[in-house]
Design a protein around this motif. Structure first.
Motif, mmCIF file in Angstrom:
data_model
loop_
_atom_site.group_PDB
_atom_site.id
_atom_site.type_symbol
_atom_site.label_atom_id
_atom_site.label_comp_id
_atom_site.label_asym_id
_atom_site.label_seq_id
_atom_site.Cartn_x
_atom_site.Cartn_y
_atom_site.Cartn_z
ATOM 1 N N VAL A 12 -18.357 38.284 3.883
ATOM 2 C CA VAL A 12 -18.159 40.062 4.420
ATOM 3 C C VAL A 12 -19.533 40.383 4.582
ATOM 4 O O VAL A 12 -20.385 40.993 4.478
ATOM 5 C CB VAL A 12 -17.170 41.605 3.349
ATOM 6 N N GLY A 40 -21.406 38.702 5.817
ATOM 7 C CA GLY A 40 -22.170 39.239 7.363
ATOM 8 C C GLY A 40 -22.968 39.985 8.137
ATOM 9 O O GLY A 40 -23.310 40.302 8.199
ATOM 10 N N ALA A 41 -22.470 41.362 6.849
ATOM 11 C CA ALA A 41 -22.844 42.278 7.448
ATOM 12 C C ALA A 41 -24.489 42.225 6.906
ATOM 13 O O ALA A 41 -25.566 43.036 7.627
ATOM 14 C CB ALA A 41 -22.853 43.287 6.168
ATOM 15 N N VAL A 71 -21.064 36.311 13.469
ATOM 16 C CA VAL A 71 -20.064 36.606 12.211
ATOM 17 C C VAL A 71 -18.520 36.105 12.640
ATOM 18 O O VAL A 71 -17.630 36.381 11.599
ATOM 19 C CB VAL A 71 -20.500 37.894 11.466
ATOM 20 N N LEU A 109 -15.885 34.145 10.053
ATOM 21 C CA LEU A 109 -15.381 35.011 9.394
ATOM 22 C C LEU A 109 -13.547 35.007 9.655
ATOM 23 O O LEU A 109 -12.052 35.572 8.890
ATOM 24 C CB LEU A 109 -16.099 36.327 8.726
ATOM 25 N N TYR A 147 -14.455 43.981 8.093
ATOM 26 C CA TYR A 147 -14.431 44.487 6.918
ATOM 27 C C TYR A 147 -15.974 44.380 7.139
ATOM 28 O O TYR A 147 -16.496 45.833 6.817
ATOM 29 C CB TYR A 147 -14.269 43.856 5.783
ATOM 30 N N SER A 148 -16.697 43.268 7.579
ATOM 31 C CA SER A 148 -18.058 43.456 7.440
ATOM 32 C C SER A 148 -18.806 44.194 8.215
ATOM 33 O O SER A 148 -19.797 44.301 8.049
ATOM 34 C CB SER A 148 -18.610 41.630 7.764
#
Length: 202
Positions: free
Chosen positions: A28, A31-32, A62, A66, A73-74
């Motif tokens: 998460v 990815g962000a 991403v 994911l 969430y990310s």
């Protein structure tokens, strides 16, 4: 038996890694971070307040890597971090009161779409990945363009000219890149798995 297997959700690229809560948390945050970093590769355009960036490309990748839940969430983490002041948006900006913030909001459903594509195993196919990425990109427009229109007081034609048309070719290229990379990664993963299993079979 075949019906049970067919109903089993496909794994995402992240889920190929060893399982655990730490893996999910790292995925998460990573990815962000990827979306924030690639989003800094941005080119301002003189005729629109919306920059040309690699943010959408990062979101597509991403989301597929994911899966829908972790991708949500990310991207949510990325958006919240930017709103509260972290310089994660294009041009190292933050906040929400700017013309292209709607595109940031559109990143979340776009990532979920790509996550669902991966969950169905569609990211193993070049054409399914391309179509999924193109659909996800359209969703970014559907959220971002109305925000731009309201924020900048543009009519429909002006909105299309400033917030959609200049980016269509670039997003088609991004979709093609994702469609080439994701199936290739799955092919490499299957090759590595087969190589590891070969000694056991021997």
């Amino acid at each position: 038996m075949s019906q049970t297997l067919a109903a089993t959700p496909a794994r995402t690229l992240v889920e190929v890694l060893p399982a655990g809560r730490v893996r999910s948390a790292v995925a998460v945050v990573a990815g962000a971070a990827v979306v924030a970093l690639l989003g800094q590769v941005a080119v301002p355009l003189w005729f629109t307040p919306v920059p040309l960036s690699l943010g959408t490309l990062a979101v597509l990748g991403v989301g597929a890597a994911l899966g829908p839940r972790l991708a949500a969430y990310s991207i949510g983490l990325f958006a919240v971090a930017g709103v509260v002041g972290a310089p994660v948006f294009a041009g190292a900006t933050s906040g929400w009161a700017f013309a292209s913030f709607g595109y940031v909001l559109g990143y979340l459903p776009a990532a979920v779409i790509m996550g669902r594509l991966a969950r169905s195993g569609g990211d193993r196919s070049v054409w399914r990945t391309f179509l999924g990425a193109a659909a996800a990109s359209v969703v970014v427009y559907l959220v971002g363009a109305p925000w731009l229109a309201v924020y900048a007081h543009l009519d429909l034609a002006q909105t299309l000219q400033a917030g959609v048309v200049p980016f269509l070719a670039g997003d088609a290229v991004k979709s093609a890149i994702v469609a080439g990379v994701l199936p290739t990664l799955w092919t490499a993963q299957r090759f590595v798995t087969a190589r590891r299993a070969a000694p056991d079979q021997a």
